[in-house]
Write a protein that holds these residues in place. Structure first.
Motif, mmCIF file in Angstrom:
data_model
loop_
_atom_site.group_PDB
_atom_site.id
_atom_site.type_symbol
_atom_site.label_atom_id
_atom_site.label_comp_id
_atom_site.label_asym_id
_atom_site.label_seq_id
_atom_site.Cartn_x
_atom_site.Cartn_y
_atom_site.Cartn_z
ATOM 1 N N UNK A 140 36.176 46.142 41.903
ATOM 2 C CA UNK A 140 37.387 46.601 41.217
ATOM 3 C C UNK A 140 37.085 47.880 40.438
ATOM 4 N N UNK A 141 35.967 47.860 39.694
ATOM 5 C CA UNK A 141 35.718 48.979 38.786
ATOM 6 C C UNK A 141 35.068 50.183 39.477
ATOM 7 N N UNK A 142 34.195 49.926 40.420
ATOM 8 C CA UNK A 142 33.505 51.068 41.035
ATOM 9 C C UNK A 142 34.183 51.576 42.297
ATOM 10 N N UNK A 143 34.983 50.720 42.929
ATOM 11 C CA UNK A 143 35.585 51.159 44.186
ATOM 12 C C UNK A 143 37.106 51.079 44.177
ATOM 13 N N UNK A 144 37.673 50.807 42.995
ATOM 14 C CA UNK A 144 39.132 50.833 42.860
ATOM 15 C C UNK A 144 39.864 49.759 43.646
ATOM 16 N N UNK A 145 39.175 48.685 44.022
ATOM 17 C CA UNK A 145 39.871 47.625 44.779
ATOM 18 C C UNK A 145 40.783 46.833 43.837
ATOM 19 N N UNK A 146 41.827 46.219 44.389
ATOM 20 C CA UNK A 146 42.665 45.317 43.599
ATOM 21 C C UNK A 146 41.896 44.017 43.403
ATOM 22 N N UNK A 147 42.111 43.347 42.251
ATOM 23 C CA UNK A 147 41.341 42.117 41.975
ATOM 24 C C UNK A 147 41.563 41.044 43.039
ATOM 25 N N UNK A 148 42.836 40.809 43.385
ATOM 26 C CA UNK A 148 43.121 39.753 44.362
ATOM 27 C C UNK A 148 42.484 40.054 45.713
ATOM 28 N N UNK A 149 42.646 41.305 46.138
ATOM 29 C CA UNK A 149 42.079 41.688 47.439
ATOM 30 C C UNK A 149 40.569 41.525 47.416
ATOM 31 N N UNK A 150 39.955 41.990 46.307
ATOM 32 C CA UNK A 150 38.496 41.919 46.227
ATOM 33 C C UNK A 150 38.041 40.466 46.232
ATOM 34 N N UNK A 151 38.729 39.622 45.449
ATOM 35 C CA UNK A 151 38.316 38.213 45.370
ATOM 36 C C UNK A 151 38.417 37.562 46.751
ATOM 37 N N UNK A 152 39.530 37.870 47.446
ATOM 38 C CA UNK A 152 39.725 37.243 48.758
ATOM 39 C C UNK A 152 38.714 37.770 49.783
ATOM 40 N N UNK A 153 38.518 39.095 49.784
ATOM 41 C CA UNK A 153 37.625 39.677 50.794
ATOM 42 C C UNK A 153 36.177 39.240 50.553
ATOM 43 N N UNK A 154 35.726 39.363 49.303
ATOM 44 C CA UNK A 154 34.313 39.014 49.037
ATOM 45 C C UNK A 154 34.123 37.505 49.163
ATOM 46 N N UNK A 155 35.099 36.751 48.653
ATOM 47 C CA UNK A 155 35.017 35.293 48.786
ATOM 48 C C UNK A 155 34.941 34.888 50.248
#
Ligand code: PFF
Length: 446
Positions: free
Chosen positions: A343-358
């Protein structure tokens, strides 16, 4: 524009979140079994000393860096690095932490999935669904895959909701429930025949073991794993603490809660094992030691619950809810590390990041499930015995040798203006500079 950073809204919220990260399978499963196989209270004493002498200073290093930089592990370490070489090292340590914690989560989710399956077993039996109950307790790749996915979905759901509405809200609900269930289970097990033998095995120290190098290695590994150190979890949680908070105090409360719950878990697991023995369940392995590995949780204790009749259904459900809660409040802290970075270094949205990394971590878990034998132990050993202590070592070095001493003091003073004259500032800098790195290296090369 990046979304504003989250922050814990109260000391209670932070304490529940950070102790939730610390209290997990490591406390309720790892600690009691390590104690049983390492001379009872001799291990307990070594663990208490090492937690406060070594793990607490390392925990403080992470909390202070995090709150100072108010950012994820990579950015925070970079922010305190003065020159280009140290910035490169910062990025390396931060990324290794993210990678390590993701792999820890990939095996943790498998074991946590077992806990959910074992929670549904007594419920299925209560409903007369014997076939389903059988399937739930059988170690099959299908069952393990389904429950890994269920567990990861719960983790992703909480992390998607953010710091206040996800991590803080759920930790504040789940941790008090965990403590209550634990206390009720202890009280109940104490009333059963055999419990006092377990208590004796737990609390009577075999002092001849206290200088045993293996005991010290185990106690130190337990302390670092239990406080979730080295991989950026506590650093990221530290970055969400308010600037008014007194860091040495909240750090010691987290360590106290962590060891307190581990000690309580010992009061449950060891007496329960001896109650199982009194019920005719085998609790010793071929070499004469107490069964400690997965056998303890997925065969000894369920056999005990089965022997208890109707009340066993309730006790089994309560025990596996306890395990699931302990796992979940830890797994969310693990997923938060890569999510905060994206989220902080690559500007991803929290939900998207949580879903993709999860989802990526779930895929790794599934890979392990289908190649359990070589992969599971490999990932556990590499992450917890190799990577985690080395990363802790680097973080201590970063704080003590690379970061400016005045900046550290200024950070601590924010929530504790008299810090310079206090005991913490007299002892801690020396500890992280010399004692922690040397001790970690000694144990590492054991
Ligand atoms: N502290 C957790 C336990 O004792 O089970 C495990 C853990 C949580 C390790 C978070 C690492 C981590 F980042």
């Amino acid at each position: 524009m990046a979304a504003p950073r989250g922050e814990f809204t109260s000391r209670f919220g932070f304490l529940m979140a950070a102790s939730g990260s610390a209290v997990g399978l490591g406390n309720i499963w790892g600690f009691p079994t390590n104690t049983a196989s390492n001379g009872g209270a001799a291990f307990l004493i070594a663990y208490l000393v090492l937690t406060f002498a070594l793990a607490y200073p390392a925990l403080m290093a992470e909390l202070i860096i995090g709150r100072h930089a108010r950012s994820n592990a990579v950015a925070a370490l970079k922010a305190i690095a003065p020159g280009r070489p140290s910035r490169l090292l910062a990025v390396f340590i931060g990324l290794m932490g993210i990678l390590t914690v993701s792999f820890i989560l990939s095996f943790y989710a498998i074991v946590s999935g077992w806990m959910i399956a074992f929670f549904f077993d007594p419920i299925a039996r209560l409903l007369g669904m014997e076939g389903l109950a059988q399937w739930l307790v059988q170690d099959t790749a299908m069952r393990n895959s389904i429950f890994v996915i269920v567990f990861m979905l719960l983790t992703i759901f909480i992390i998607s909701a953010g710091v206040k509405d996800g991590i803080e809200k759920w930790s504040s609900r789940l941790m008090p429930s965990l403590i209550l269930i634990l206390l009720l289970l202890i009280l109940y097990v104490f009333t059963l025949p055999g419990a006092m033998d377990g208590l004796r095995a737990y609390l009577i120290p075999d002092f001849s073991r206290i200088t045993d190098p293996q005991l010290l290695v185990d106690a130190m590994g337990q302390a670092f794993f239990s406080l979730s150190l080295g991989v950026g979890t506590m650093l990221v949680y530290g970055s969400y603490i308010s600037k008014d908070e007194n860091l040495p105090v909240v750090g010691s409360l987290v360590a106290l809660l962590d060891v307190g719950i581990a000690v309580l878990a010992g009061l449950l697991i060891l007496p329960a094992m001896y109650v199982a023995l009194a019920n005719g369940v085998e609790i010793f392995d071929a070499s004469g030691g107490l069964i400690a590995g997965p056998g303890l949780i997925v065969s000894v204790l369920p056999a005990l619950f089965n022997n208890m009749g109707a009340v066993g259904i309730l006790v089994a459900a309560a025990f596996f809810v306890l395990m699931t809660i302990a796992s979940l409040t830890s797994s969310i802290s693990m997923l938060e590390v890569p999510v905060a970075y994206s989220v902080e270094n690559h500007g991803a949205g929290r939900r998207t990041a949580a879903l993709a990394i999860g989802s990526i971590i779930t895929l790794i878990s599934l890979l392990i499930v289908f190649n359990f034998d070589p992969l599971f132990d490999l990932v556990v050993n590499f992450t917890t015995e190799r990577s985690q202590p080395l990363l802790s070592l680097f973080i201590c070095i970063f704080v003590a040798w690379i970061w400016r001493r005045n900046d550290i003091l200024e950070e601590i003073k924010q929530g504790c203006p008299q810090a310079e004259a206090g005991l913490f500032w007299k002892i801690w800098p020396f500890y992280v500079k010399f004692i922690c790195p040397v001790a970690i290296l000694v144990v590492y090369f054991q």
